[in-house]
Design an enzyme around this catalytic site. Structure first.
Site, PDB file in Angstrom:
ATOM      1  N   HIS A  88     108.301  18.650 -21.055  1.00  0.00           N
ATOM      2  CA  HIS A  88     106.897  18.272 -21.209  1.00  0.00           C
ATOM      3  C   HIS A  88     106.120  19.469 -21.753  1.00  0.00           C
ATOM      4  O   HIS A  88     106.091  20.523 -21.109  1.00  0.00           O
ATOM      5  CB  HIS A  88     106.315  17.803 -19.874  1.00  0.00           C
ATOM      6  N   GLU A 123     103.491  21.956 -19.887  1.00  0.00           N
ATOM      7  CA  GLU A 123     103.939  22.704 -18.714  1.00  0.00           C
ATOM      8  C   GLU A 123     104.441  24.088 -19.151  1.00  0.00           C
ATOM      9  O   GLU A 123     105.623  24.391 -19.075  1.00  0.00           O
ATOM     10  CB  GLU A 123     105.025  21.883 -17.993  1.00  0.00           C
ATOM     11  N   ARG A 127     101.649  16.024 -23.507  1.00  0.00           N
ATOM     12  CA  ARG A 127     102.862  15.968 -22.681  1.00  0.00           C
ATOM     13  C   ARG A 127     104.104  15.528 -23.458  1.00  0.00           C
ATOM     14  O   ARG A 127     105.211  16.045 -23.240  1.00  0.00           O
ATOM     15  CB  ARG A 127     102.595  14.980 -21.536  1.00  0.00           C
ATOM     16  N   HIS A 129     110.132  21.804 -14.600  1.00  0.00           N
ATOM     17  CA  HIS A 129     108.829  21.211 -14.920  1.00  0.00           C
ATOM     18  C   HIS A 129     107.737  21.938 -14.146  1.00  0.00           C
ATOM     19  O   HIS A 129     107.977  22.824 -13.353  1.00  0.00           O
ATOM     20  CB  HIS A 129     108.817  19.725 -14.508  1.00  0.00           C
ATOM     21  N   GLU A 140     109.777  21.374  -9.872  1.00  0.00           N
ATOM     22  CA  GLU A 140     108.365  21.390 -10.264  1.00  0.00           C
ATOM     23  C   GLU A 140     107.793  22.716  -9.791  1.00  0.00           C
ATOM     24  O   GLU A 140     107.612  22.935  -8.592  1.00  0.00           O
ATOM     25  CB  GLU A 140     107.591  20.236  -9.609  1.00  0.00           C
TER      26      GLU A 140
HETATM   27  N1  ARG Z   1     106.946  14.915 -12.980  1.00  0.00           N
HETATM   28  C1  ARG Z   1     108.242  14.556 -13.483  1.00  0.00           C
HETATM   29  C2  ARG Z   1     108.126  13.330 -14.356  1.00  0.00           C
HETATM   30  O1  ARG Z   1     107.368  12.462 -14.065  1.00  0.00           O
HETATM   31  C3  ARG Z   1     109.166  14.303 -12.334  1.00  0.00           C
HETATM   32  C4  ARG Z   1     110.569  14.142 -12.736  1.00  0.00           C
HETATM   33  C5  ARG Z   1     111.430  13.730 -11.583  1.00  0.00           C
HETATM   34  N2  ARG Z   1     112.650  13.116 -12.087  1.00  0.00           N
HETATM   35  C6  ARG Z   1     112.678  11.960 -12.700  1.00  0.00           C
HETATM   36  N3  ARG Z   1     113.805  11.523 -13.127  1.00  0.00           N
HETATM   37  N4  ARG Z   1     111.619  11.220 -12.860  1.00  0.00           N
HETATM   38  O2  ARG Z   1     108.761  13.244 -15.371  1.00  0.00           O
HETATM   39 ZN    ZN Z   2     107.112  17.508 -16.453  1.00  0.00          ZN
END
Ligand code: ARG
Ligand code: ZN
Length: 423
Positions: free
Chosen positions: A183, A186, A241, A311, A385
């Site tokens: 992303h 970030e 993003r 992330h 994160e």
């Molecule tokens: N903030 C991340 C997202 O939304 C969290 C990722 C966690 N893992 C996942 N497979 N969604 O992409």
């Molecule tokens: Zn992210």
């Protein structure tokens, strides 16, 4: 960000005018907690405006009653939004008063004056061109430990480089992977990958855990997976993003790379609408950045034992699954390991990380790289994160790069040594 005016803007978040009110002169970040369904709807509506960026949660679908929403607001919308919130009796907090000042600090063009911070290269954020130069430079300086691998290119044809990091002993049979910058907004994530490579090289044959790691694992590091989006956040839109792919018939740009992997693709928690922040793309692995990573990991899957994707923000250590509420087969082991790792982090600077499967710890979010890697057979698969929990959010000051990286390194060491013992 170009000349002298931003310098002035940076000094003052708002100007006091005679009738007793303040006029804001910078973008701001608000934290809003909707208390009713009606308030949820009002906030969801706001996020559909083009210049208002949702920072948390990742998608408007996840805006829920009594949980915080972080919104980045363009200066041009501030009066209108404040007015609307007041009229509806919705409580909010200004989390970042002067976003432009924080952006100046992150892009550090020596304009902030006395508060400016000039740490080393590893304590600064860097535009993509500088990251590419760094990749070249450090590989030339350490040809015995680093190798550059071109794994593919981005939608806009920028190269995707992976650094293969090894100790000086004979080739280990295990491998691990770390990717950063899925992303683009970030920024602390690519900063982590860069810092990690440097730290590992410096600590090899000095720190026993790093030495053990490098002697037993080939480490593949992808510093910036979403190269196009990253460039876009430096040039045009700080809060972007997704990547920058365009498809005929789509009226918006960009796919969420962490919704495009072939793991429960585009089920609940992702969006088929190209204008959403969690757009899953036209089909699984449609995005060149995702297919490059997937292809590389498939080729290496027999030796690949450990997967990390970095992330921000939220301070969490997540593991599968995120596309379903089902428990991973080795759930108990992963939870135990994650607890141990987050305790290490807390002991370091008292920073609290939470841990658990993605689906129950945050929300359902299908098509993610961690779940895909897990289902490929990499039984230790984590999303980290990084800092913080919203005080600065994506605009984390450069002074915090080093502490953020140091504490998380303790978690990575803990997990890696467990994997070396158990595979
Ligand atoms: N903030 C991340 C997202 O939304 C969290 C990722 C966690 N893992 C996942 N497979 N969604 O992409
Ligand atoms: Zn992210």
């Amino acid at each position: 960000m170009k000349m002298k005016l931003p310098f002035l803007i940076a000094l003052l978040a708002s100007i006091y005018i005679e009738d007793g009110t303040f006029v804001s002169i910078s973008d701001q970040v608000f934290s809003i907690t909707p208390g009713t369904d009606e308030e949820v709807e009002i906030i969801k509506n706001l996020t559909s405006k083009d210049e208002i960026e949702l920072c948390h949660p990742d998608s408007a679908h996840n805006i829920k009653m009594n949980s915080d929403v972080h919104l980045y607001m363009n200066i041009s919308d501030l009066d209108f939004v404040k007015d609307l919130l007041h009229k509806n009796g919705i409580k909010y907090k200004v989390m970042v008063e002067n976003a432009q000042e924080l952006i100046e600090m992150q892009t550090n063009k020596e304009s902030i004056g006395p508060r400016s911070f000039t740490g080393s290269f590893y304590e600064q954020y860097h535009p993509l061109e500088e990251i590419y130069s760094w990749i070249n430079k450090i590989s030339h300086e350490h040809p015995d430990m680093l190798e550059i691998i071109l794994i593919g290119s981005s939608f806009e044809k920028r190269p995707l480089y992976v650094l293969k990091l090894t100790g000086r002993r004979n080739s280990p049979k295990r491998a691990m992977w770390i990717d950063c910058g899925i992303h683009s907004r970030e920024w602390i994530s690519p900063a982590f990958c860069i810092w990690f490579v440097q730290n590992a090289i410096d600590s090899y044959n000095k720190n026993p855990e790093i030495t053990q790691m490098l002697d037993n694992m080939e480490i593949y590091v992808l510093p910036v997976m979403n190269a196009d989006g990253y460039v876009y956040t430096w040039t045009t839109r700080r809060m972007w993003r997704k990547n920058r792919s365009r498809y005929e018939g789509n009226n918006c740009v960009g796919t969420d790379l962490n919704r495009n992997f072939d793991a429960g693709w585009c089920t609940k928690g992702a969006s088929h609408d190209p204008c959403d922040n969690t757009y899953c793309g036209p089909y699984p692995e449609s995005e060149p950045e995702v297919s490059a990573v997937a292809k590389f990991l498939r080729e290496k899957k027999d030796s690949m034992k450990l997967y990390f994707t970095i992330h921000s923000y939220g301070q969490m250590l997540l593991f599968p699954y995120s596309y379903s509420y089902n428990q991973a087969p080795n759930h108990d082991e992963l939870q135990h390991l994650a607890d141990e790792a987050t305790q290490k982090i807390q002991r370091y600077y008292r920073t609290r990380y939470s841990s658990g499967p993605g689906a129950t710890t945050i929300y359902l979010a299908p098509g993610g790289s961690d779940d895909w890697a897990y289902d490929l057979g990499i039984k230790y698969s984590f999303t980290i994160e990084l800092r913080d929990t919203g005080r600065y959010g994506f605009l984390l000051p450069p002074q915090l790069i080093q502490p953020t990286c140091l504490e998380v390194l303790t978690a990575i060491k803990t997990i890696t040594s467990h994997v070396i013992k158990n595979t």
